[in-house]
Design a protein around this motif. Structure first.
Motif, PDB file in Angstrom:
ATOM      1  N   GLN A  47       0.868  -1.242  -0.184  1.00  0.00           N
ATOM      2  CA  GLN A  47       0.088   0.040   0.088  1.00  0.00           C
ATOM      3  C   GLN A  47       0.716   1.364  -0.055  1.00  0.00           C
ATOM      4  OE1 GLN A  47      -2.389  -0.533   3.452  1.00  0.00           O
ATOM      5  NE2 GLN A  47      -3.521  -2.173   2.660  1.00  0.00           N
ATOM      6  N   ILE A  48       1.806   1.155   0.863  1.00  0.00           N
ATOM      7  CA  ILE A  48       2.749   2.290   0.909  1.00  0.00           C
ATOM      8  C   ILE A  48       3.599   2.538  -0.255  1.00  0.00           C
ATOM      9  CG2 ILE A  48       4.862   3.356   2.091  1.00  0.00           C
ATOM     10  CD1 ILE A  48       3.285   2.289   4.652  1.00  0.00           C
ATOM     11  N   LEU A  49       3.977   1.600  -0.963  1.00  0.00           N
ATOM     12  CA  LEU A  49       4.917   1.455  -2.134  1.00  0.00           C
ATOM     13  C   LEU A  49       3.904   2.183  -3.193  1.00  0.00           C
ATOM     14  CD1 LEU A  49       7.419   1.116  -4.004  1.00  0.00           C
ATOM     15  CD2 LEU A  49       6.626  -1.018  -4.396  1.00  0.00           C
ATOM     16  N   ARG A  50       2.710   1.696  -3.277  1.00  0.00           N
ATOM     17  CA  ARG A  50       1.809   2.144  -4.385  1.00  0.00           C
ATOM     18  C   ARG A  50       1.621   3.805  -4.279  1.00  0.00           C
ATOM     19  NH1 ARG A  50      -2.305  -0.947  -3.001  1.00  0.00           N
ATOM     20  NH2 ARG A  50      -2.126  -2.549  -4.619  1.00  0.00           N
ATOM     21  N   ALA A  51       1.092   4.057  -2.847  1.00  0.00           N
ATOM     22  CA  ALA A  51       0.980   5.489  -2.735  1.00  0.00           C
ATOM     23  C   ALA A  51       2.353   6.269  -3.057  1.00  0.00           C
ATOM     24  CB  ALA A  51       0.666   5.439  -1.243  1.00  0.00           C
ATOM     25  N   THR A  52       3.458   5.655  -2.795  1.00  0.00           N
ATOM     26  CA  THR A  52       4.580   6.590  -3.031  1.00  0.00           C
ATOM     27  C   THR A  52       4.744   6.723  -4.540  1.00  0.00           C
ATOM     28  OG1 THR A  52       5.506   5.830  -0.984  1.00  0.00           O
ATOM     29  CG2 THR A  52       6.948   6.762  -2.774  1.00  0.00           C
ATOM     30  N   VAL A  53       4.577   5.720  -5.146  1.00  0.00           N
ATOM     31  CA  VAL A  53       4.716   5.851  -6.865  1.00  0.00           C
ATOM     32  C   VAL A  53       3.680   6.773  -7.177  1.00  0.00           C
ATOM     33  CG1 VAL A  53       4.664   4.350  -8.899  1.00  0.00           C
ATOM     34  CG2 VAL A  53       5.883   3.325  -7.106  1.00  0.00           C
ATOM     35  N   GLN A  54       2.545   6.478  -6.816  1.00  0.00           N
ATOM     36  CA  GLN A  54       1.467   7.266  -7.594  1.00  0.00           C
ATOM     37  C   GLN A  54       1.552   8.786  -7.242  1.00  0.00           C
ATOM     38  OE1 GLN A  54      -2.029   5.185  -6.313  1.00  0.00           O
ATOM     39  NE2 GLN A  54      -2.231   3.858  -7.495  1.00  0.00           N
TER      40      GLN A  54
ATOM     41  N   SER B 108       2.198   8.215  11.453  1.00  0.00           N
ATOM     42  CA  SER B 108       3.390   8.684  10.291  1.00  0.00           C
ATOM     43  C   SER B 108       4.799   7.938  10.823  1.00  0.00           C
ATOM     44  CB  SER B 108       3.453  10.281  10.633  1.00  0.00           C
ATOM     45  OG  SER B 108       4.556  10.899   9.714  1.00  0.00           O
ATOM     46  N   ALA B 109       4.948   7.507  12.011  1.00  0.00           N
ATOM     47  CA  ALA B 109       6.158   7.044  12.382  1.00  0.00           C
ATOM     48  C   ALA B 109       6.441   5.574  11.860  1.00  0.00           C
ATOM     49  CB  ALA B 109       6.463   6.756  13.620  1.00  0.00           C
ATOM     50  N   THR B 110       4.993   4.666  11.626  1.00  0.00           N
ATOM     51  CA  THR B 110       5.176   3.480  11.190  1.00  0.00           C
ATOM     52  C   THR B 110       5.225   3.590   9.571  1.00  0.00           C
ATOM     53  OG1 THR B 110       3.588   2.769  12.656  1.00  0.00           O
ATOM     54  CG2 THR B 110       3.579   1.652  10.589  1.00  0.00           C
ATOM     55  N   ILE B 111       4.729   4.686   8.847  1.00  0.00           N
ATOM     56  CA  ILE B 111       5.069   4.887   7.601  1.00  0.00           C
ATOM     57  C   ILE B 111       6.436   4.894   7.188  1.00  0.00           C
ATOM     58  CG2 ILE B 111       4.446   6.251   5.421  1.00  0.00           C
ATOM     59  CD1 ILE B 111       1.721   6.813   6.611  1.00  0.00           C
ATOM     60  N   ARG B 112       6.861   5.963   8.078  1.00  0.00           N
ATOM     61  CA  ARG B 112       8.465   6.330   7.922  1.00  0.00           C
ATOM     62  C   ARG B 112       9.335   5.010   8.205  1.00  0.00           C
ATOM     63  NH1 ARG B 112       9.124   9.207  12.145  1.00  0.00           N
ATOM     64  NH2 ARG B 112       8.090  11.128  11.288  1.00  0.00           N
ATOM     65  N   ASN B 113       9.051   4.095   8.826  1.00  0.00           N
ATOM     66  CA  ASN B 113       9.685   3.077   9.052  1.00  0.00           C
ATOM     67  C   ASN B 113       9.492   2.037   7.722  1.00  0.00           C
ATOM     68  OD1 ASN B 113      11.309   0.857  10.672  1.00  0.00           O
ATOM     69  ND2 ASN B 113       9.306  -0.268  10.564  1.00  0.00           N
TER      70      ASN B 113
END
Length: 378
Positions: free
Chosen positions: A13-20, A44-49
């Motif tokens: 999910q985070i990779l998809r959001a980052t690319v988009q 936000s800390a979990t996303i950063r990790n």
């Protein structure tokens, strides 16, 4: 060495959001941006990790220490192969839009290709590259062998579209002792022989020619035929690369990736001076006869493993997957179009790796299908 990472649902999910997000903004993406703009049920800390883990796996990188993350070529490859989806309904909508643009006129196929190139460049915002049909519609009209003062042989090939191609061949050792007049006379005889055997054949037939049969018919020139085969076969396998339709250069250089003059010059050099190498990437006759598939690296969600996948019609070369260095900032999306079942040309879109893949892939796929249907009807 890139550390293998098994991508769980959160990583995906985070990779998809980052690319988009990067595709949409061309700005490095940070954890705070993702937390604010995407409804992740984590801090936000979990996303950063998670971003740090994706970076260690080689899927993201930081252009500057204080900046957010940017997708790498491998990150785009994971995104395209595993995280990007579109529906059949979306593909049908794209095809209908293309058909509406080209309907209503009895198009000559050359004009249809030009129009399709303009449409795709307009809709995608990237460079469109479409090759002309290379097999069934192109035949050998004339072949001529001429003796050069350097004791080399000039081979001239003329197609029925009056495109001329030439190459030189060293004189075989068995013919070097002959007088110039005798050589010219024998080359004229041999030219007549080859014309009688090859004239009128389409280039698909020539690329699969039985040279042994010709050798037997004219065995006295066996050594010469062997050398001729080595020199002329690669040319025939390229199906006499015809004109390459190019549209959209002015649009793509407006992308941030081409903001520097050096980057623009590299792109223009590719289109103007490296067309022969580029053509071989767009349309490889030998590959086309096999099952079409993804020419880039197929990657599973477990980095380092190969995932068995159905082979799509559209092929992608992302960044460094392209063999030409000038194409490393780019993604090339291609699909073959056919006359009946024979592969004759390709439709491609060339843009930055920060490409809107979800829009571009169906465009290329459906454009190739439209050209195949039009060519088969004609």
């Amino acid at each position: 060495m890139v550390k293998p990472l098994r991508l769980n649902d959160r990583h995906q999910q985070i990779l998809r959001a980052t690319v988009q997000h990067y595709i949409a903004t061309a700005e490095p993406v940070g954890s705070q941006t993702l937390a604010q703009e995407y409804q992740f049920a984590v801090s936000s800390a979990t996303i950063r990790n998670a971003l740090g883990q994706l970076e260690k796996a080689g899927l993201l990188y930081q252009p500057h220490v204080s900046a957010g993350r940017v997708p790498s070529d491998s990150g785009y490859r994971i995104y395209v192969d595993n995280l990007l989806t579109w529906s059949d309904r979306q593909s049908r909508t794209v095809k209908q839009k293309l058909e509406n643009e080209i309907s209503g006129d009895n198009w000559h196929f050359e004009a249809l290709i030009q129009r399709m190139g303009q449409i795709l460049a307009s809709l995608s915002g990237y460079i469109t590259l479409i090759t002309f049909p290379q097999t069934e519609t192109v035949h050998l009209r004339h072949l001529q062998l001429m003796l050069l003062p350097s004791h080399q042989i000039l081979i001239i090939l003329v197609t029925d579209s009056y495109h001329t191609h030439s190459l030189t061949l060293d004189l075989p050792a068995t013919m070097e002792a002959k007088e110039e007049g005798e050589l010219e006379q024998e080359l004229a005889i041999f030219s007549n022989f080859l014309n009688a055997q090859l004239r009128g054949k389409n280039l698909s037939e020539l690329s699969h020619l039985n040279w042994q049969e010709l050798d037997q018919k004219f065995s006295i020139y066996a050594d010469f035929l062997q050398g001729l085969q080595q020199q002329i076969k690669p040319l025939l396998q390229r199906r006499m690369a015809g004109p390459l339709v190019v549209h959209g250069v002015s649009k793509v250089i407006q992308q941030p990736e081409f903001s520097q003059l050096e980057q623009v010059q590299m792109l223009l050099s590719l289109l103007e001076q490296e067309q022969e190498q580029l053509f071989s990437l767009l349309f490889d006759p030998d590959d086309c006869w096999d099952s079409l598939g993804n020419l880039g690296q197929e990657t599973s969600l477990l980095m380092g493993e190969m995932a068995p996948r159905s082979r799509p019609v559209v092929t992608l070369r992302i960044g460094a997957e392209n063999p030409l260095e000038s194409m490393h900032p780019c993604t090339l999306v291609s699909a073959i179009y056919r006359q009946k079942k024979v592969p004759v040309g390709s439709v491609s879109i060339l843009g930055p790796t920060r490409m809107v893949y979800q829009q571009t892939i169906p465009l290329v796929e459906q454009a190739a299908e439209c050209l195949s249907e039009a060519l088969s009807k004609n």
